[in-house]
Design an enzyme around this catalytic site. Structure first.
Site, PDB file in Angstrom:
ATOM      1  N   PHE A 164      -9.505 -22.627 -30.736  1.00 44.08           N
ATOM      2  CA  PHE A 164     -10.122 -21.417 -31.391  1.00 44.08           C
ATOM      3  C   PHE A 164      -8.929 -20.736 -32.242  1.00 44.08           C
ATOM      4  CE2 PHE A 164      -8.153 -16.423 -31.589  1.00 44.08           C
ATOM      5  CZ  PHE A 164      -9.974 -16.300 -31.120  1.00 44.08           C
ATOM      6  N   ASP A 250      -3.331 -26.212 -37.622  1.00 46.41           N
ATOM      7  CA  ASP A 250      -3.753 -25.014 -37.744  1.00 46.41           C
ATOM      8  C   ASP A 250      -1.993 -24.333 -37.037  1.00 46.41           C
ATOM      9  OD1 ASP A 250      -3.885 -22.236 -36.531  1.00 46.41           O
ATOM     10  OD2 ASP A 250      -6.132 -22.348 -35.584  1.00 46.41           O
ATOM     11  N   LYS A 279       0.044 -14.678 -38.887  1.00 48.63           N
ATOM     12  CA  LYS A 279       0.494 -14.114 -37.881  1.00 48.63           C
ATOM     13  C   LYS A 279       1.661 -13.992 -38.635  1.00 48.63           C
ATOM     14  CE  LYS A 279      -2.214 -15.549 -34.219  1.00 48.63           C
ATOM     15  NZ  LYS A 279      -2.944 -14.206 -34.208  1.00 48.63           N
TER      16      LYS A 279
END
Length: 428
Positions: A164, A250, A279
């Site tokens: 994801f 990632d 983030k």
């Protein structure tokens, strides 16, 4: 290749009923307004928040909670960290946006700082994690055609099942989750899926000379905090070297201290060709992300071929540098490691007929709730909310526990007490 599939602290007595505390009238009004005027692309836990500080948030009625989601790890530094707040306010008074049509006095300093910390030649600034992922794939394709010699429009990228990295069409195209991709085709060509934590499948895929990149989460987050076998990341590095393929790590959710080190790949002392971060790079203040790579990869893209109006804006750069300085200087990597060990140790004491699995690294943790007709992970989260701790299920039966890295030992003890008493309240 895979195809898509269709503590000891005194605490108040905890409620044994599922979500006894329905939203108050004030909260329900807020929830109803969102439902009426907003798109229905999220299913939030029914609580309306109005304030945050450190590891805590407060709802509109003044009730205090532990935040054990931390904005899906965007608030590693805790809510409203004073150093990041000060930097944001100061820069917002001076200059917020120039676009990349002009230089500004913040971007270059930020790029130098980040490049030296992470050990790459260059940084490409973007805004969101999924933009960083898209950027990395574009860089890999350019490298494939200019450096590796892949025929035009034949480049392939490999991803893992249950990955994801966002919800753009490219991210949907690489997904094995029907809720992510169904109804959004046609999909991006040149994307292939293999099992996670499977070096044999990776080697088979990389033997295709048109493969330019392998993009993988060092720990799969949305899948439920799934850790690979020891040595997997070293194996990835060796295979990508062997077959001249770029490894994209990632680290948007797993990076920046979440696992107890700067990056999750640091647990195996390996260096990807590209890393994507986001983030917590924002400290929870402002969307900011980045790709880091060396010149051979980064200089494949020339002016006009990639960009973003807000990418590299002075406000974001100032916030991101302050956010990184907090992580680097306030002992948060070590605190994440120590507090994570404490959390998992306590979680493993929970009844195994309710919590069947505990896994994680640092403060990146997940528990698997046994699926029964009596309750599920959503109902567990509702009761946790009622008892003063906020978390959210993923994939129906998994709960992530990812509090801010600033959490102290007394705070962890109290939070663990809430979790333990809540889980045990489901025992018949």
């Amino acid at each position: 290749m895979f195809m898509r599939r269709t503590s000891t602290l005194a605490r108040p007595s905890l409620s044994r009923a599922f979500s006894d505390a329905a939203p108050t009238a004030t909260q329900q009004l807020i929830i109803d307004r969102e439902d009426k005027y907003g798109a229905h692309n999220y299913h939030p836990l029914p609580v309306a928040l109005s304030r945050g500080q450190g590891v805590h948030v407060w709802d509109v009625d003044g009730k205090k909670y532990f935040d054990f989601l931390a904005g899906y790890s965007a608030m590693n530094q805790g809510h409203c960290h004073p150093k990041i707040l000060s930097a944001a306010i100061d820069q917002a008074k001076r200059l917020t946006l120039t676009s990349r049509a002009f230089h500004n006095d913040i971007l270059g300093e930020y790029e130098e700082y980040m490049s030296k910390i992470f050990g790459y030649n260059k940084l490409l600034p973007m805004n969101t994690g999924v933009e960083a992922g898209e950027t990395a794939i574009k860089l890999a394709r350019k490298w494939a055609y200019k450096v590796k010699g892949v025929p035009e429009n034949k480049a392939k990228s490999i991803f893992c099942v249950d990955n994801f990295w966002g919800r753009t069409l490219s991210a949907c195209s690489s997904s094995s989750d029907p809720t992510c991709y169904e109804g959004f085709g046609p999909f991006m060509p040149g994307f292939e899926l293999i099992p996670y934590d499977d070096l044999a499948s990776l080697e088979k895929a990389l033997q295709d000379p048109n493969v330019c990149s392998f993009m993988v989460e060092p720990i799969q987050g949305e899948a439920g905090v799934v850790l690979p076998s020891d040595g997997y990341l070293k194996g990835v590095r060796e295979l990508c070297d062997k077959y001249n393929v770029l490894w994209i790590a990632d680290e948007v959710q797993s990076g920046l201290g979440r696992t107890g080190k700067r990056l999750a790949v640091d647990w195996e002392n390996v260096r990807p060709d590209m890393i994507t971060i986001g983030k917590a790079l924002s400290g929870g203040f402002f969307p900011v992300s980045a790709v880091l790579a060396d010149d051979e990869v980064m200089l494949g893209i020339q002016p006009g071929e990639h960009g973003s109006t807000f990418g590299g804006n002075p406000l974001a750069c100032r916030i991101a540098r302050a956010a990184m300085e907090v992580l680097e200087t306030e002992g948060l990597y070590e605190n994440s490691r120590v507090m994570g060990e404490t959390l998992r140790s306590e979680l493993r004491k929970l009844p195994s007929d309710i919590v069947t699995t505990v896994r994680g690294r640092g403060l990146f943790n997940g528990i698997v709730i046994k699926e029964t007709n009596e309750f599920d992970a959503w109902q567990v989260c509702l009761r946790l909310r009622d008892n003063g701790l906020l978390a959210k299920p993923t994939h129906g039966h998994i709960i992530r526990f990812t509090p801010p890295l600033t959490i102290t030992a007394p705070e962890m003890e109290e939070a663990v007490g809430i979790i333990s008493d809540t889980i045990r309240s489901f025992v018949k």
